[in-house]
Design a protein around this motif. Sequence first.
Motif, PDB file in Angstrom:
ATOM      1  N   VAL A  87      21.895   9.836  48.588  1.00  0.00           N
ATOM      2  CA  VAL A  87      22.017   8.926  49.640  1.00  0.00           C
ATOM      3  C   VAL A  87      21.324   9.266  50.830  1.00  0.00           C
ATOM      4  CG1 VAL A  87      23.158   7.622  50.434  1.00  0.00           C
ATOM      5  CG2 VAL A  87      23.759   7.956  48.438  1.00  0.00           C
ATOM      6  N   SER A  88      20.634   9.133  51.059  1.00  0.00           N
ATOM      7  CA  SER A  88      19.494   9.739  52.547  1.00  0.00           C
ATOM      8  C   SER A  88      19.957  10.090  53.691  1.00  0.00           C
ATOM      9  CB  SER A  88      17.745   9.607  52.507  1.00  0.00           C
ATOM     10  OG  SER A  88      17.743   8.111  52.600  1.00  0.00           O
ATOM     11  N   GLY A  89      20.438   8.805  54.008  1.00  0.00           N
ATOM     12  CA  GLY A  89      21.853   8.249  54.798  1.00  0.00           C
ATOM     13  C   GLY A  89      22.963   8.599  55.550  1.00  0.00           C
ATOM     14  N   GLU A  90      23.352   9.528  54.634  1.00  0.00           N
ATOM     15  CA  GLU A  90      25.067   9.140  54.347  1.00  0.00           C
ATOM     16  C   GLU A  90      26.040  10.096  55.242  1.00  0.00           C
ATOM     17  OE1 GLU A  90      28.315   9.394  51.506  1.00  0.00           O
ATOM     18  OE2 GLU A  90      26.594  10.295  50.616  1.00  0.00           O
ATOM     19  N   ALA A  91      26.676   9.801  55.777  1.00  0.00           N
ATOM     20  CA  ALA A  91      26.883  10.653  56.693  1.00  0.00           C
ATOM     21  C   ALA A  91      28.669  10.824  56.947  1.00  0.00           C
ATOM     22  CB  ALA A  91      26.582  10.680  58.578  1.00  0.00           C
ATOM     23  N   TRP A  92      29.771  12.058  57.333  1.00  0.00           N
ATOM     24  CA  TRP A  92      30.562  12.575  56.831  1.00  0.00           C
ATOM     25  C   TRP A  92      31.134  12.442  58.684  1.00  0.00           C
ATOM     26  CZ3 TRP A  92      32.734  15.099  51.882  1.00  0.00           C
ATOM     27  CH2 TRP A  92      32.042  14.044  51.029  1.00  0.00           C
ATOM     28  N   ARG A  93      31.791  11.774  59.136  1.00  0.00           N
ATOM     29  CA  ARG A  93      32.421  12.714  60.240  1.00  0.00           C
ATOM     30  C   ARG A  93      33.968  12.828  60.162  1.00  0.00           C
ATOM     31  NH1 ARG A  93      31.721  11.693  65.559  1.00  0.00           N
ATOM     32  NH2 ARG A  93      33.990  11.277  66.806  1.00  0.00           N
ATOM     33  N   VAL A  94      33.821  14.062  61.032  1.00  0.00           N
ATOM     34  CA  VAL A  94      35.211  15.004  60.244  1.00  0.00           C
ATOM     35  C   VAL A  94      36.088  14.896  61.802  1.00  0.00           C
ATOM     36  CG1 VAL A  94      35.898  16.928  59.443  1.00  0.00           C
ATOM     37  CG2 VAL A  94      34.025  15.866  58.280  1.00  0.00           C
ATOM     38  N   ILE A  95      37.534  14.624  61.729  1.00  0.00           N
ATOM     39  CA  ILE A  95      38.122  14.138  63.074  1.00  0.00           C
ATOM     40  C   ILE A  95      39.439  15.558  62.870  1.00  0.00           C
ATOM     41  CG2 ILE A  95      39.473  13.279  64.232  1.00  0.00           C
ATOM     42  CD1 ILE A  95      37.562   9.852  63.221  1.00  0.00           C
ATOM     43  N   PRO A  96      39.358  16.448  63.323  1.00  0.00           N
ATOM     44  CA  PRO A  96      40.735  16.956  63.009  1.00  0.00           C
ATOM     45  C   PRO A  96      42.346  16.439  63.468  1.00  0.00           C
ATOM     46  CG  PRO A  96      38.556  18.503  64.051  1.00  0.00           C
ATOM     47  CD  PRO A  96      38.517  16.725  64.378  1.00  0.00           C
ATOM     48  N   SER A  97      43.202  16.866  63.554  1.00  0.00           N
ATOM     49  CA  SER A  97      44.375  16.524  63.565  1.00  0.00           C
ATOM     50  C   SER A  97      45.357  17.793  63.187  1.00  0.00           C
ATOM     51  CB  SER A  97      44.639  14.997  62.565  1.00  0.00           C
ATOM     52  OG  SER A  97      44.721  15.443  61.696  1.00  0.00           O
ATOM     53  N   GLY A  98      46.708  17.107  63.649  1.00  0.00           N
ATOM     54  CA  GLY A  98      47.690  18.413  62.985  1.00  0.00           C
ATOM     55  C   GLY A  98      47.659  18.557  61.388  1.00  0.00           C
ATOM     56  N   LEU A  99      47.297  19.843  61.081  1.00  0.00           N
ATOM     57  CA  LEU A  99      47.967  19.736  59.853  1.00  0.00           C
ATOM     58  C   LEU A  99      49.207  19.079  58.930  1.00  0.00           C
ATOM     59  CD1 LEU A  99      45.292  23.087  59.161  1.00  0.00           C
ATOM     60  CD2 LEU A  99      44.938  20.374  58.579  1.00  0.00           C
ATOM     61  N   HIS A 100      49.102  19.020  58.287  1.00  0.00           N
ATOM     62  CA  HIS A 100      50.607  18.577  58.262  1.00  0.00           C
ATOM     63  C   HIS A 100      50.884  18.654  56.140  1.00  0.00           C
ATOM     64  CE1 HIS A 100      50.215  14.114  57.879  1.00  0.00           C
ATOM     65  NE2 HIS A 100      49.336  14.531  58.446  1.00  0.00           N
ATOM     66  N   GLY A 101      52.509  18.510  55.996  1.00  0.00           N
ATOM     67  CA  GLY A 101      52.186  18.308  54.687  1.00  0.00           C
ATOM     68  C   GLY A 101      53.786  17.521  54.889  1.00  0.00           C
ATOM     69  N   PRO A 102      54.593  17.501  53.412  1.00  0.00           N
ATOM     70  CA  PRO A 102      53.970  17.550  52.594  1.00  0.00           C
ATOM     71  C   PRO A 102      52.815  16.905  51.974  1.00  0.00           C
ATOM     72  CG  PRO A 102      55.955  15.712  53.017  1.00  0.00           C
ATOM     73  CD  PRO A 102      56.103  16.067  54.092  1.00  0.00           C
ATOM     74  N   ALA A 103      52.433  17.513  51.103  1.00  0.00           N
ATOM     75  CA  ALA A 103      51.388  16.837  50.718  1.00  0.00           C
ATOM     76  C   ALA A 103      51.118  17.866  49.310  1.00  0.00           C
ATOM     77  CB  ALA A 103      49.844  16.976  51.540  1.00  0.00           C
ATOM     78  N   THR A 104      50.267  17.067  48.358  1.00  0.00           N
ATOM     79  CA  THR A 104      49.762  17.616  47.045  1.00  0.00           C
ATOM     80  C   THR A 104      48.781  17.497  46.633  1.00  0.00           C
ATOM     81  OG1 THR A 104      51.676  16.979  45.922  1.00  0.00           O
ATOM     82  CG2 THR A 104      49.782  17.679  44.645  1.00  0.00           C
ATOM     83  N   VAL A 105      47.466  19.071  46.572  1.00  0.00           N
ATOM     84  CA  VAL A 105      45.679  19.379  46.172  1.00  0.00           C
ATOM     85  C   VAL A 105      45.999  19.471  44.679  1.00  0.00           C
ATOM     86  CG1 VAL A 105      43.839  21.115  47.510  1.00  0.00           C
ATOM     87  CG2 VAL A 105      46.435  19.638  49.001  1.00  0.00           C
ATOM     88  N   ASP A 106      45.025  18.216  44.884  1.00  0.00           N
ATOM     89  CA  ASP A 106      43.921  18.364  43.058  1.00  0.00           C
ATOM     90  C   ASP A 106      43.002  19.528  43.754  1.00  0.00           C
ATOM     91  OD1 ASP A 106      42.711  18.327  40.818  1.00  0.00           O
ATOM     92  OD2 ASP A 106      42.509  16.308  40.765  1.00  0.00           O
ATOM     93  N   VAL A 107      43.081  20.546  42.686  1.00  0.00           N
ATOM     94  CA  VAL A 107      41.469  21.025  43.262  1.00  0.00           C
ATOM     95  C   VAL A 107      40.911  20.965  41.825  1.00  0.00           C
ATOM     96  CG1 VAL A 107      43.705  23.034  44.063  1.00  0.00           C
ATOM     97  CG2 VAL A 107      42.519  23.983  42.404  1.00  0.00           C
ATOM     98  N   GLY A 108      41.180  20.449  41.050  1.00  0.00           N
ATOM     99  CA  GLY A 108      40.266  20.410  40.076  1.00  0.00           C
ATOM    100  C   GLY A 108      39.744  21.704  39.380  1.00  0.00           C
ATOM    101  N   ASN A 109      38.435  22.334  39.021  1.00  0.00           N
ATOM    102  CA  ASN A 109      38.471  23.192  38.797  1.00  0.00           C
ATOM    103  C   ASN A 109      37.590  23.981  39.816  1.00  0.00           C
ATOM    104  OD1 ASN A 109      38.183  25.814  36.886  1.00  0.00           O
ATOM    105  ND2 ASN A 109      36.789  24.867  35.429  1.00  0.00           N
ATOM    106  N   ALA A 110      37.793  23.501  41.142  1.00  0.00           N
ATOM    107  CA  ALA A 110      36.389  23.727  42.215  1.00  0.00           C
ATOM    108  C   ALA A 110      37.255  25.162  42.860  1.00  0.00           C
ATOM    109  CB  ALA A 110      36.545  22.749  42.952  1.00  0.00           C
ATOM    110  N   GLY A 111      36.745  26.313  42.184  1.00  0.00           N
ATOM    111  CA  GLY A 111      37.187  27.392  43.286  1.00  0.00           C
ATOM    112  C   GLY A 111      36.766  27.889  44.971  1.00  0.00           C
ATOM    113  N   THR A 112      35.887  26.790  45.280  1.00  0.00           N
ATOM    114  CA  THR A 112      35.778  26.744  46.483  1.00  0.00           C
ATOM    115  C   THR A 112      37.231  26.761  47.183  1.00  0.00           C
ATOM    116  OG1 THR A 112      34.476  24.717  46.520  1.00  0.00           O
ATOM    117  CG2 THR A 112      33.476  26.789  47.083  1.00  0.00           C
ATOM    118  N   VAL A 113      37.688  25.277  46.393  1.00  0.00           N
ATOM    119  CA  VAL A 113      39.019  24.268  46.941  1.00  0.00           C
ATOM    120  C   VAL A 113      39.990  25.288  47.338  1.00  0.00           C
ATOM    121  CG1 VAL A 113      40.833  22.461  46.177  1.00  0.00           C
ATOM    122  CG2 VAL A 113      37.820  22.437  46.183  1.00  0.00           C
TER     123      VAL A 113
END
Length: 445
Positions: A87-113
């Motif tokens: 999709v040539s015109g796709e863009a993601w706007r990333v808005i930083p905020s205070g990082l917080h938990g509790p949270a669960t992260v699914d890494v799949g099998n992604a080494g970078t994640v």
Amino acid sequence: MTATPAHTALWPAPHASGAVTATVHVPGSKSVTNRALVLAALAAEPGWLRRPLRSRDTLLMAGALRAMGVGIEETVSSSSAVTGGLVSGEAWRVIPSGLHGPATVDVGNAGTVMRFLPPVAALADGPIRFDGDPRSYERPLTGVIDALRVLGARIDDDGRGALPLTVHGGGALDGGPVEIDASSSSQFVSALLLSGARFNQGVEVRHVGGPLPSMPHIRMTVDMLRSAGAQVDTPEAGGEPNVWRVTPGALLGRDLTVEPDLSNAQPFLAAALVTGGTVTIPDWPAHTTQPGDALREIFTEMGGSCELTEQGLVFTGSGSIHGLDVDLSEVGELTPGIAAVAALADSPSTLRGVAHLRLHETDRLAALTKEINGLGGDVTETADGLHIRPRRLHGGVFHTYDDHRMATAGAVIGLAVDGVQIENVATTAKTLPDFPELWTGMLGN
């Protein structure tokens, strides 16, 4: 009637009836997209990612950051065009905020994640649990876990040195000097550098193990940090060997257009080499830290020729494929595709410097040996790579082991060998969405 599950379905790899002539628009780089997401999440102001890769690995990264409180808004311009899943015109706007938990992260099998985000989680306020696919439990994380503990983080992993684990974020991290053995993955170094500017004392990462694999990926991390305003000292810049330092400070929000994924261009360039045709990859960068750029030299040595033009990289096969003896330690992810082409060559090949591939999505050296030999090939494992003696191959099932690069390697062999069936071609969605459609489109099918 019950549908066949994607992971057991067999995909008949298209057989090329002649020389391929095609232009293939390759989606954005996974490595750039996921590093850019982390840096944008840690920045002091909002930023943009334009033409990001939308794949399983990058969506897992975005989902993980959202779970920790980061805003990621996806937009598509009204003038967007869709070409081969891009999709040539796709863009993601990333808005930083205070990082917080509790949270669960699914890494799949992604080494970078699984490697880049525990340092981010250490900066969050609250517990962040990391879990993933069964294979993710087998992939090494000790380098990141032990280093974070030295730098002041509290992590529960029940002594496994692997997933699943919980990072108990305290809202900040002391940082400072740390020694790690990153010989099993350069991602251990990148993981600490990416978040290092946000540590109270920055970070000094000293690698103390054997040879570092995939150095271009560390250079990519450093270049992207500097573009975000970080001060980074490196061995290449006259610093100590195997030592990287990031000074504490704010990161800038960027407006970044993601380059095409040059490693994912590999099967399409290989198609030109195997069929004696010509494939053009638009937007190939003139200067890049992506390991895939090495394909220009490697595939030329194997019998092709290439030219960087206004249209992109134009690669042409000569109709002959030559074996080679090559050290792939810096570009290990290219090994499956090179092995596939080497199995079709007119002389033997030796691929060296890639013992670390035994710890990737699967044991890639064992998998390549088993699957190419299963089609009549003659491949033997060495201590740090493969020796490939070309033989007349025949059709059969080519298993992928949930590894995207195994699937594309099988497709390359299928161009020249009738009757190859790829098990679980859907695994290519990890980094290359719509691969079957791109592949058949290239062949005009």
